[in-house]
Scaffold this active site. Structure first.
Site, PDB file in Angstrom:
ATOM      1  N   SER A 124       4.857   6.744   2.310  1.00  0.00           N
ATOM      2  CA  SER A 124       5.451   5.466   2.679  1.00  0.00           C
ATOM      3  C   SER A 124       4.791   4.353   1.875  1.00  0.00           C
ATOM      4  O   SER A 124       3.572   4.355   1.697  1.00  0.00           O
ATOM      5  CB  SER A 124       5.201   5.149   4.160  1.00  0.00           C
ATOM      6  OG  SER A 124       5.571   6.225   4.997  1.00  0.00           O
ATOM      7  N   ASN A 171       0.852  -1.188   0.000  1.00  0.00           N
ATOM      8  CA  ASN A 171       0.000   0.000   0.000  1.00  0.00           C
ATOM      9  C   ASN A 171       0.884   1.233   0.000  1.00  0.00           C
ATOM     10  O   ASN A 171       1.991   1.206   0.534  1.00  0.00           O
ATOM     11  CB  ASN A 171      -0.879   0.012   1.259  1.00  0.00           C
ATOM     12  CG  ASN A 171      -1.745   1.264   1.347  1.00  0.00           C
ATOM     13  OD1 ASN A 171      -2.387   1.662   0.373  1.00  0.00           O
ATOM     14  ND2 ASN A 171      -1.762   1.899   2.510  1.00  0.00           N
ATOM     15  N   HIS A 207       0.874   5.136   1.393  1.00  0.00           N
ATOM     16  CA  HIS A 207       0.167   5.978   2.350  1.00  0.00           C
ATOM     17  C   HIS A 207       0.831   7.349   2.373  1.00  0.00           C
ATOM     18  O   HIS A 207       2.069   7.441   2.407  1.00  0.00           O
ATOM     19  CB  HIS A 207       0.224   5.332   3.740  1.00  0.00           C
ATOM     20  CG  HIS A 207      -0.536   6.101   4.768  1.00  0.00           C
ATOM     21  ND1 HIS A 207      -1.915   6.127   4.800  1.00  0.00           N
ATOM     22  CD2 HIS A 207      -0.107   6.895   5.771  1.00  0.00           C
ATOM     23  CE1 HIS A 207      -2.304   6.910   5.794  1.00  0.00           C
ATOM     24  NE2 HIS A 207      -1.235   7.383   6.386  1.00  0.00           N
ATOM     25  N   ASP A 227      -2.508   0.662   8.217  1.00  0.00           N
ATOM     26  CA  ASP A 227      -1.299   1.467   7.938  1.00  0.00           C
ATOM     27  C   ASP A 227      -0.152   1.153   8.897  1.00  0.00           C
ATOM     28  O   ASP A 227       0.654   2.041   9.220  1.00  0.00           O
ATOM     29  CB  ASP A 227      -1.626   2.978   7.996  1.00  0.00           C
ATOM     30  CG  ASP A 227      -2.678   3.384   6.970  1.00  0.00           C
ATOM     31  OD1 ASP A 227      -2.735   2.759   5.897  1.00  0.00           O
ATOM     32  OD2 ASP A 227      -3.452   4.315   7.254  1.00  0.00           O
TER      33      ASP A 227
HETATM   34  C1  GAR Z   1      -2.732   9.108  -2.806  1.00  0.00           C
HETATM   35  O1  GAR Z   1      -2.207  10.278  -2.258  1.00  0.00           O
HETATM   36  C2  GAR Z   1      -2.545   7.960  -1.831  1.00  0.00           C
HETATM   37  O2  GAR Z   1      -1.361   8.000  -1.110  1.00  0.00           O
HETATM   38  C3  GAR Z   1      -3.733   8.168  -0.937  1.00  0.00           C
HETATM   39  O3  GAR Z   1      -4.787   8.541  -1.780  1.00  0.00           O
HETATM   40  C4  GAR Z   1      -4.258   9.193  -2.935  1.00  0.00           C
HETATM   41  C5  GAR Z   1      -4.760   8.480  -4.164  1.00  0.00           C
HETATM   42  O4  GAR Z   1      -4.431   9.179  -5.325  1.00  0.00           O
HETATM   43  N1  GAR Z   1      -4.037   6.967  -0.199  1.00  0.00           N
HETATM   44  C6  GAR Z   1      -4.572   6.969   1.014  1.00  0.00           C
HETATM   45  O5  GAR Z   1      -4.860   7.980   1.611  1.00  0.00           O
HETATM   46  C7  GAR Z   1      -4.815   5.595   1.573  1.00  0.00           C
HETATM   47  N2  GAR Z   1      -5.106   5.663   2.966  1.00  0.00           N
HETATM   48  P1  GAR Z   1      -4.480   8.441  -6.738  1.00  0.00           P
HETATM   49  O6  GAR Z   1      -5.852   7.774  -6.860  1.00  0.00           O
HETATM   50  O7  GAR Z   1      -4.307   9.555  -7.726  1.00  0.00           O
HETATM   51  O8  GAR Z   1      -3.359   7.439  -6.767  1.00  0.00           O
END
Ligand code: GAR
Length: 199
Positions: A137, A108, A110, A146
């Site tokens: 991360s 994942n 985060h 997480d």
């Molecule tokens: C990213 O910033 C990712 O790190 C975050 O959501 C966004 C997705 O963007 N993930 C989380 O917050 C998970 N808990 P994307 O759809 O453009 O990749």
């Protein structure tokens, strides 16, 4: 052997796109499926444009029955014969039963420097705490949210005039480099170990 990677998304899918674009040439892995829990998520069209098969399992259709929702996810993943599962902006919490099936095979990304700021609103929390830096991360997914072993991080200085939005945009650029780098290292290790036999 080529490792088969499935990617779970809920939204725009920019990390998914970075992962898909990275899996070319001498890379030991290839993308085989992009799976969304949100019908019409922007990342689905993006994946199709990149030539990757997509599927949707709408969690709302399961009326809160998370086990049934995850059984359907698992059915798609088995049909795609995925070895590695990457969550990339997938905004559902997975049950320990599902996570255990993918132990050691699920990554994942985060948007924080774990172990700081598990969960949501990571950038706002980092700014409110007066932190000098934020970041992202990539970690192995375990049953606790997480909290799995961190495989790689990128650090970003917080500027005095940063808002959660401006910081998120800058961190996202780093996410797009970090996640492919960690997936490559992870896949190379898995390929070397010859342990690609699941699910
Ligand atoms: C990213 O910033 C990712 O790190 C975050 O959501 C966004 C997705 O963007 N993930 C989380 O917050 C998970 N808990 P994307 O759809 O453009 O990749």
């Amino acid at each position: 052997m080529t490792l088969r990677v499935a990617i779970l998304i809920s939204g725009g899918g920019s990390n998914m796109e970075a992962l898909v674009r990275s899996m070319q040439g001498d890379h030991p892995a290839r993308p085989v499926l992009v799976l969304s829990n949100v019908p019409g998520a922007g990342g689905l069209a993006r994946a199709r444009a990149l030539g990757v098969r997509t599927a949707t399992v709408d969690h709302r259709a399961f009326g809160g029955d998370r086990t049934a929702f995850e059984a359907e996810l698992q059915r798609h993943l088995e049909r795609a014969r995925a070895h590695i599962l990457c969550t990339a902006g997938f905004m559902r919490i997975l049950t320990p039963g599902f996570v255990d099936r993918w132990a050691g095979r699920m990554l994942n990304i985060h948007p924080s420097l774990l172990p700081r700021y598990r969960g949501l609103d990571t950038h706002a929390r980092a700014i409110a705490a007066g932190d000098a830096e934020a970041g992202c991360s990539v970690h192995l997914v375990t049953a606790e949210l997480d909290a799995g072993p961190v495989l790689g991080q990128a650090r970003v200085a917080i500027r005095p005039d940063d808002t959660p939005e401006s910081l998120a945009a800058r961190v996202l650029g780093h996410e797009h480099r970090l996640y492919p780098r960690v997936l490559r290292e992870f896949s190379e290790r898995l390929a070397r170990e010859g342990a690609a036999g699941r699910p």
